[in-house]
Design an enzyme around this catalytic site. Structure first.
Site, PDB file in Angstrom:
ATOM      1  N   TRP A   1     -10.132   7.733 -73.303  1.00 35.39           N
ATOM      2  CA  TRP A   1     -11.661   7.925 -73.385  1.00 35.39           C
ATOM      3  C   TRP A   1     -12.434   7.962 -74.730  1.00 35.39           C
ATOM      4  O   TRP A   1     -12.939   7.694 -74.011  1.00 35.39           O
ATOM      5  CB  TRP A   1     -11.142   9.400 -72.329  1.00 35.39           C
ATOM      6  CG  TRP A   1     -10.713   9.243 -71.028  1.00 35.39           C
ATOM      7  CD1 TRP A   1      -9.867   9.045 -70.973  1.00 35.39           C
ATOM      8  CD2 TRP A   1     -11.047   8.009 -69.935  1.00 35.39           C
ATOM      9  NE1 TRP A   1      -9.247   8.897 -69.391  1.00 35.39           N
ATOM     10  CE2 TRP A   1     -10.307   7.721 -68.708  1.00 35.39           C
ATOM     11  CE3 TRP A   1     -12.213   7.193 -70.010  1.00 35.39           C
ATOM     12  CZ2 TRP A   1     -10.419   7.510 -67.809  1.00 35.39           C
ATOM     13  CZ3 TRP A   1     -12.831   6.601 -68.357  1.00 35.39           C
ATOM     14  CH2 TRP A   1     -11.535   6.846 -68.147  1.00 35.39           C
TER      15      TRP A   1
ATOM     16  N   ASP B   1     -15.656  16.473 -74.893  1.00 27.08           N
ATOM     17  CA  ASP B   1     -14.760  16.126 -73.486  1.00 27.08           C
ATOM     18  C   ASP B   1     -13.779  16.488 -73.310  1.00 27.08           C
ATOM     19  O   ASP B   1     -12.534  16.191 -73.328  1.00 27.08           O
ATOM     20  CB  ASP B   1     -14.593  13.993 -73.537  1.00 27.08           C
ATOM     21  CG  ASP B   1     -14.310  14.194 -72.365  1.00 27.08           C
ATOM     22  OD1 ASP B   1     -14.489  14.532 -71.750  1.00 27.08           O
ATOM     23  OD2 ASP B   1     -14.129  12.345 -72.185  1.00 27.08           O
TER      24      ASP B   1
ATOM     25  N   LYS C   1     -11.384  16.828 -61.680  1.00 27.45           N
ATOM     26  CA  LYS C   1      -9.689  17.416 -61.791  1.00 27.45           C
ATOM     27  C   LYS C   1      -9.467  18.618 -62.244  1.00 27.45           C
ATOM     28  O   LYS C   1      -9.053  19.080 -61.318  1.00 27.45           O
ATOM     29  CB  LYS C   1      -9.281  17.281 -63.801  1.00 27.45           C
ATOM     30  CG  LYS C   1      -9.785  15.087 -63.499  1.00 27.45           C
ATOM     31  CD  LYS C   1      -9.526  15.066 -65.057  1.00 27.45           C
ATOM     32  CE  LYS C   1     -10.784  13.230 -65.400  1.00 27.45           C
ATOM     33  NZ  LYS C   1      -9.833  12.294 -64.581  1.00 27.45           N
TER      34      LYS C   1
HETATM   35  C1  LIG Z   1     -10.783  12.684 -70.134  1.00 25.21           C
HETATM   36  C2  LIG Z   1     -11.843  12.270 -69.888  1.00 25.21           C
HETATM   37  N1  LIG Z   1     -12.440  11.613 -69.853  1.00 25.21           N
HETATM   38  C3  LIG Z   1     -13.352  10.529 -68.809  1.00 25.21           C
HETATM   39  C4  LIG Z   1     -13.344  10.427 -67.823  1.00 25.21           C
HETATM   40  C5  LIG Z   1     -14.347   9.372 -67.067  1.00 25.21           C
HETATM   41  O1  LIG Z   1     -14.472  10.083 -66.364  1.00 25.21           O
HETATM   42  P1  LIG Z   1     -15.848   9.666 -65.292  1.00 25.21           P
HETATM   43  O2  LIG Z   1     -15.271   8.948 -63.961  1.00 25.21           O
HETATM   44  O3  LIG Z   1     -16.696  11.411 -64.754  1.00 25.21           O
HETATM   45  O4  LIG Z   1     -17.004   9.095 -65.797  1.00 25.21           O
HETATM   46  C6  LIG Z   1     -12.056  11.057 -67.647  1.00 25.21           C
HETATM   47  C7  LIG Z   1     -12.056  10.127 -66.568  1.00 25.21           C
HETATM   48  O5  LIG Z   1     -10.624  10.170 -65.810  1.00 25.21           O
HETATM   49  C8  LIG Z   1     -11.301  11.478 -68.815  1.00 25.21           C
HETATM   50  O6  LIG Z   1     -10.258  11.733 -68.166  1.00 25.21           O
END
Ligand SMILES: Cc1ncc(COP(=O)(O)O)c(C=O)c1O
Length: 358
Positions: free
Chosen positions: A102, A172, A196
């Site tokens: 991520w 994040d 989540k």
């Molecule tokens: C730590 C983290 N950041 C970003 C994301 C991406 O999120 P989204 O699907 O809401 O764009 C995720 C998705 O699992 C994640 O676990």
């Protein structure tokens, strides 16, 4: 139907009382004779739920007054782009701490707007088994901000100490927000997709210091400027009303459960139950994540062979335990045990892992 033990990584298990409340109010919310989805976002019924969600979030996370709370769309992925779009002025750099997939995606998006630096990476042969220590961070004092991923959902690692930075810290927190008490004042901006720990997918929460909103770039489309949403209480356009309604239900449940200190104690206990089994049976289960970096939200481990892993996932599924297959990038097994995952589910899984080894 046999009880389901839901270990999905996100969208994930929701607190049962939040779902029951939604069921009970589905056709008639607050005595209005209509579903929440059928109300205008400008009408009082919706507005009171919207404001209650913001107030609950402010209360639970003790968000100081000099921060805005925004409800946006586009997921955490959109924030990968919107953060640098707003905060990375031309000619400035930003520091990224790369601890997994991520954060790799986040820095990639930032490259469209400037020249982000890698302030640290824990990647070894394409894998991430830990987060860096403070002394490993090569921080630029002139950086526009420092970006971290507090919990790495795929790798199963988590920062247990928030890095100290002089530049505003951007986090994040998609997979560990509200899992333990947090000091918001340590951060310039926090973002999280809801699916989540906060509710269903569809709403992205952003907590941002007002001076950063103010200083944000003005030469980008107004819709992507934080100030547009901050100045209109996230009602500049139609928000995802049902997702925000569910967020309200989840936050009300969390408050009822005793807030962040209580949920943190429960999360510690749940994670310990699983890591204990992995450590006891280390000849069979391999948890490659370094102990100090182990995630309390996503417990990631391997078995001796991919065939045994597949067998384990299947056998668990027959007992109602779903969502255990590891992410396609790293394989293995991943148990996601977010706030709403009941202790009973975690104990059932621990018991199953003990017997599967036999
Ligand atoms: C730590 C983290 N950041 C970003 C994301 C991406 O999120 P989204 O699907 O809401 O764009 C995720 C998705 O699992 C994640 O676990």
């Amino acid at each position: 139907m046999a009880p389901i033990h839901n270990f999905n990584p996100g969208p994930a298990v929701l607190p049962l009382p939040a779902l029951v409340r939604a069921r009970d109010e589905f056709l008639d919310v607050n005595g209005s004779g209509m579903s929440i989805m059928e109300h205008s976002h400008r009408a009082k019924v919706y507005e009171s739920i919207h404001n209650e969600a913001i107030a609950l979030l402010r209360e639970l996370a003790a968000i100081p007054d000099n921060y805005d709370v925004l409800f946006l769309q586009g997921g955490a992925s959109q924030q990968f782009a919107v953060v640098p779009m707003n905060l990375l002025a031309p000619g400035k750099s930003a520091d990224y701490v790369v601890t997994g997939t991520w954060s790799q995606k986040a820095i990639k998006e930032a490259r469209y707007f400037g020249s982000p630096r890698v302030a640290a990476t824990t990647e070894v042969d394409g894998k991430f088994y830990r987060v860096p220590t403070q002394s490993e961070l090569d921080l630029d004092p002139d950086a526009a901000y420092v970006h971290i991923t507090t919990n790495n959902t795929i790798a199963g690692t988590q920062f247990h100490e928030i890095p100290r930075t002089s530049a505003p810290l951007v986090a994040d927190m998609s997979s560990d927000i509200l899992s333990e008490p947090l000091d918001v004042s340590r951060f310039g901006l926090i973002y999280a997709g809801a699916q989540k720990n906060l509710g269903p997918s569809g709403v992205t929460v952003v907590i941002v210091r007002k001076d950063l909103v103010e200083a944000g770039r003005r030469d980008i489309p107004a819709f992507f400027q934080y100030r547009t949403h901050a100045s209109e209480n996230s009602l500049s356009n139609t928000p995802p009303t049902f997702a925000i309604y569910m967020l309200r239900n989840v936050l009300a449940w969390l408050k009822e459960e005793g807030g962040l200190p209580a949920i943190a104690a429960r999360n510690q206990e749940k994670a310990r139950a699983l890591y204990d089994v992995l450590d006891e049976r280390a000849d069979f289960y391999q948890c490659r994540v370094e102990k100090g970096s182990r995630s309390l939200m996503n417990v990631v481990f391997n078995l001796p062979t991919p065939e045994l892993e597949a067998e384990c996932v299947l056998a668990a599924q027959e007992l109602g335990m779903v969502g255990l297959k590891g992410h396609r990038l790293v394989g293995g097994i991943r148990a996601s045990i977010y706030n709403a995952c009941p202790k009973e589910s975690v104990y059932a899984l621990a018991e199953f892992l003990r017997s599967f080894k036999k």
